[in-house]
Write a protein that holds these residues in place. Sequence first.
Motif, PDB file in Angstrom:
ATOM      1  N   LEU A  99       0.821  -1.203   0.000  1.00  0.00           N
ATOM      2  CA  LEU A  99       0.000   0.000   0.000  1.00  0.00           C
ATOM      3  C   LEU A  99       0.861   1.262   0.000  1.00  0.00           C
ATOM      4  O   LEU A  99       0.546   2.248  -0.680  1.00  0.00           O
ATOM      5  CB  LEU A  99      -0.938  -0.005   1.209  1.00  0.00           C
ATOM      6  CG  LEU A  99      -2.090  -1.020   1.157  1.00  0.00           C
ATOM      7  CD1 LEU A  99      -2.785  -1.107   2.507  1.00  0.00           C
ATOM      8  CD2 LEU A  99      -3.090  -0.646   0.073  1.00  0.00           C
ATOM      9  N   ALA A 100       1.954   1.207   0.754  1.00  0.00           N
ATOM     10  CA  ALA A 100       2.867   2.356   0.746  1.00  0.00           C
ATOM     11  C   ALA A 100       3.550   2.510  -0.606  1.00  0.00           C
ATOM     12  O   ALA A 100       3.719   3.623  -1.121  1.00  0.00           O
ATOM     13  CB  ALA A 100       3.907   2.195   1.859  1.00  0.00           C
ATOM     14  N   GLY A 101       3.915   1.386  -1.220  1.00  0.00           N
ATOM     15  CA  GLY A 101       4.660   1.420  -2.470  1.00  0.00           C
ATOM     16  C   GLY A 101       3.847   1.879  -3.659  1.00  0.00           C
ATOM     17  O   GLY A 101       4.407   2.428  -4.619  1.00  0.00           O
ATOM     18  N   ASP A 107      -2.487   7.925  -6.221  1.00  0.00           N
ATOM     19  CA  ASP A 107      -2.651   9.375  -6.345  1.00  0.00           C
ATOM     20  C   ASP A 107      -2.866   9.777  -7.800  1.00  0.00           C
ATOM     21  O   ASP A 107      -3.693  10.649  -8.114  1.00  0.00           O
ATOM     22  CB  ASP A 107      -1.421  10.090  -5.780  1.00  0.00           C
ATOM     23  CG  ASP A 107      -1.326  10.000  -4.259  1.00  0.00           C
ATOM     24  OD1 ASP A 107      -2.341   9.651  -3.631  1.00  0.00           O
ATOM     25  OD2 ASP A 107      -0.238  10.279  -3.723  1.00  0.00           O
ATOM     26  N   ALA A 108      -2.123   9.127  -8.710  1.00  0.00           N
ATOM     27  CA  ALA A 108      -2.282   9.427 -10.139  1.00  0.00           C
ATOM     28  C   ALA A 108      -3.658   8.995 -10.630  1.00  0.00           C
ATOM     29  O   ALA A 108      -4.283   9.686 -11.452  1.00  0.00           O
ATOM     30  CB  ALA A 108      -1.185   8.734 -10.939  1.00  0.00           C
ATOM     31  N   ARG A 112      -6.443  11.476 -12.184  1.00  0.00           N
ATOM     32  CA  ARG A 112      -6.985  11.238 -13.519  1.00  0.00           C
ATOM     33  C   ARG A 112      -8.515  11.220 -13.495  1.00  0.00           C
ATOM     34  O   ARG A 112      -9.175  11.767 -14.395  1.00  0.00           O
ATOM     35  CB  ARG A 112      -6.461   9.916 -14.064  1.00  0.00           C
ATOM     36  CG  ARG A 112      -7.017   9.529 -15.418  1.00  0.00           C
ATOM     37  CD  ARG A 112      -6.473  10.397 -16.536  1.00  0.00           C
ATOM     38  NE  ARG A 112      -7.064  10.059 -17.820  1.00  0.00           N
ATOM     39  CZ  ARG A 112      -6.568  10.430 -18.988  1.00  0.00           C
ATOM     40  NH1 ARG A 112      -5.470  11.147 -19.051  1.00  0.00           N
ATOM     41  NH2 ARG A 112      -7.176  10.090 -20.116  1.00  0.00           N
ATOM     42  N   ALA A 113      -9.094  10.601 -12.473  1.00  0.00           N
ATOM     43  CA  ALA A 113     -10.558  10.537 -12.379  1.00  0.00           C
ATOM     44  C   ALA A 113     -11.152  11.931 -12.169  1.00  0.00           C
ATOM     45  O   ALA A 113     -12.296  12.189 -12.571  1.00  0.00           O
ATOM     46  CB  ALA A 113     -10.967   9.597 -11.255  1.00  0.00           C
ATOM     47  N   GLY A 114     -10.414  12.818 -11.537  1.00  0.00           N
ATOM     48  CA  GLY A 114     -10.876  14.198 -11.381  1.00  0.00           C
ATOM     49  C   GLY A 114     -12.175  14.342 -10.629  1.00  0.00           C
ATOM     50  O   GLY A 114     -12.998  15.204 -10.965  1.00  0.00           O
ATOM     51  N   GLY A 115     -12.401  13.498  -9.617  1.00  0.00           N
ATOM     52  CA  GLY A 115     -13.612  13.588  -8.817  1.00  0.00           C
ATOM     53  C   GLY A 115     -14.810  12.850  -9.387  1.00  0.00           C
ATOM     54  O   GLY A 115     -15.867  12.806  -8.753  1.00  0.00           O
ATOM     55  N   ILE A 142      -2.002  -1.095 -10.717  1.00  0.00           N
ATOM     56  CA  ILE A 142      -2.222  -1.335  -9.286  1.00  0.00           C
ATOM     57  C   ILE A 142      -2.468  -2.813  -9.031  1.00  0.00           C
ATOM     58  O   ILE A 142      -1.921  -3.396  -8.093  1.00  0.00           O
ATOM     59  CB  ILE A 142      -3.394  -0.477  -8.775  1.00  0.00           C
ATOM     60  CG1 ILE A 142      -2.977   1.005  -8.731  1.00  0.00           C
ATOM     61  CG2 ILE A 142      -3.861  -0.941  -7.397  1.00  0.00           C
ATOM     62  CD1 ILE A 142      -4.135   1.960  -8.506  1.00  0.00           C
ATOM     63  N   GLY A 143      -3.291  -3.445  -9.876  1.00  0.00           N
ATOM     64  CA  GLY A 143      -3.535  -4.877  -9.729  1.00  0.00           C
ATOM     65  C   GLY A 143      -2.281  -5.691  -9.908  1.00  0.00           C
ATOM     66  O   GLY A 143      -2.032  -6.648  -9.151  1.00  0.00           O
ATOM     67  N   GLN A 144      -1.457  -5.329 -10.874  1.00  0.00           N
ATOM     68  CA  GLN A 144      -0.209  -6.062 -11.122  1.00  0.00           C
ATOM     69  C   GLN A 144       0.779  -5.901  -9.975  1.00  0.00           C
ATOM     70  O   GLN A 144       1.565  -6.811  -9.697  1.00  0.00           O
ATOM     71  CB  GLN A 144       0.415  -5.572 -12.424  1.00  0.00           C
ATOM     72  CG  GLN A 144      -0.371  -5.945 -13.671  1.00  0.00           C
ATOM     73  CD  GLN A 144       0.120  -5.230 -14.919  1.00  0.00           C
ATOM     74  OE1 GLN A 144       0.892  -4.270 -14.839  1.00  0.00           O
ATOM     75  NE2 GLN A 144      -0.332  -5.678 -16.080  1.00  0.00           N
ATOM     76  N   ASP A 145       0.743  -4.747  -9.316  1.00  0.00           N
ATOM     77  CA  ASP A 145       1.704  -4.467  -8.248  1.00  0.00           C
ATOM     78  C   ASP A 145       1.174  -4.815  -6.862  1.00  0.00           C
ATOM     79  O   ASP A 145       1.825  -4.510  -5.854  1.00  0.00           O
ATOM     80  CB  ASP A 145       2.089  -2.979  -8.272  1.00  0.00           C
ATOM     81  CG  ASP A 145       2.874  -2.597  -9.519  1.00  0.00           C
ATOM     82  OD1 ASP A 145       3.256  -3.508 -10.277  1.00  0.00           O
ATOM     83  OD2 ASP A 145       3.098  -1.394  -9.727  1.00  0.00           O
ATOM     84  N   SER A 146       0.002  -5.457  -6.797  1.00  0.00           N
ATOM     85  CA  SER A 146      -0.615  -5.724  -5.489  1.00  0.00           C
ATOM     86  C   SER A 146      -0.035  -6.928  -4.769  1.00  0.00           C
ATOM     87  O   SER A 146      -0.358  -7.159  -3.602  1.00  0.00           O
ATOM     88  CB  SER A 146      -2.131  -5.895  -5.656  1.00  0.00           C
ATOM     89  OG  SER A 146      -2.725  -4.678  -6.019  1.00  0.00           O
TER      90      SER A 146
END
Length: 257
Positions: A99-101, A107-108, A112-115, A142-146
């Motif tokens: 989660l930290a990594g 954040d990106a 990108r979703a912009g709310g 994110i899924g690949q890095d989980s």
Amino acid sequence: MATRTQDTEVILRLPCLGPEPVPLTQATSAVVGYARARRWLRFRSPGTPEGRWVEVPAFGWARFDARPASAGLDADVLLAEGLHGRLDQAGWHAVHDTLAGIRALVDALVARAGGRPFWELPDEELSVLGEPGTVGAYLRRIGQDSGAHSAHVLAALHHRHPELVPHLTRTTRRALLSHLEEGDSGVDAVVHRDLQANADAFAALEDAVAAATGDARPTRLRLHDVLLWLSTTLRLAHAVAAGDRLLSAAGDPGCRS
């Protein structure tokens, strides 16, 4: 628009659950059953070494959906454990470090979703044709890095961003694979299509579930996840039956319309 049957009942059409439409009443019962059903557990303690039977929640609602937003990584991991079970020491640290990594990726994604909630994103955000830098591309990364505990990681991320990050497990991800279409950035695109095609029905389901439970208002992203998980793990009929009993006992006509 919500689809209605001849008797005006709202229905959901979710191919990942099967070819038959799901009436709103059935979907509501399923989620209420998930939220309130209980099961028996044999409990032993130093004070009662002989053991005794206690009733505990059958599913993860009270430990996950009804919990307030977390205030840090430690709380994120605890919330994920509430849904997917306790981790050993190595697993706990692995989820915490993951989660930290991936914080910069998350954040990106949020930027990108912009709310915009997941279900209001344009199709291009879940298509490889719009990459790089799309919501779908970030979710795939994110899924690949989980790591080995991806279900815990995605549970924590979904709880922190309930309108944006889909919660997927190995079981539900596998169920979505056969519904992928050419150009999809990943299985998140399947969820996106389902939510867009059933927008009004899911809005009604959000209202019905919140009124029936009173302790949480999960977004349609989580409701889709609950229905898919119950179906793919063969728990849907049990949850619906439990929800029917609970709603009938409560005499709540508002959730049956």
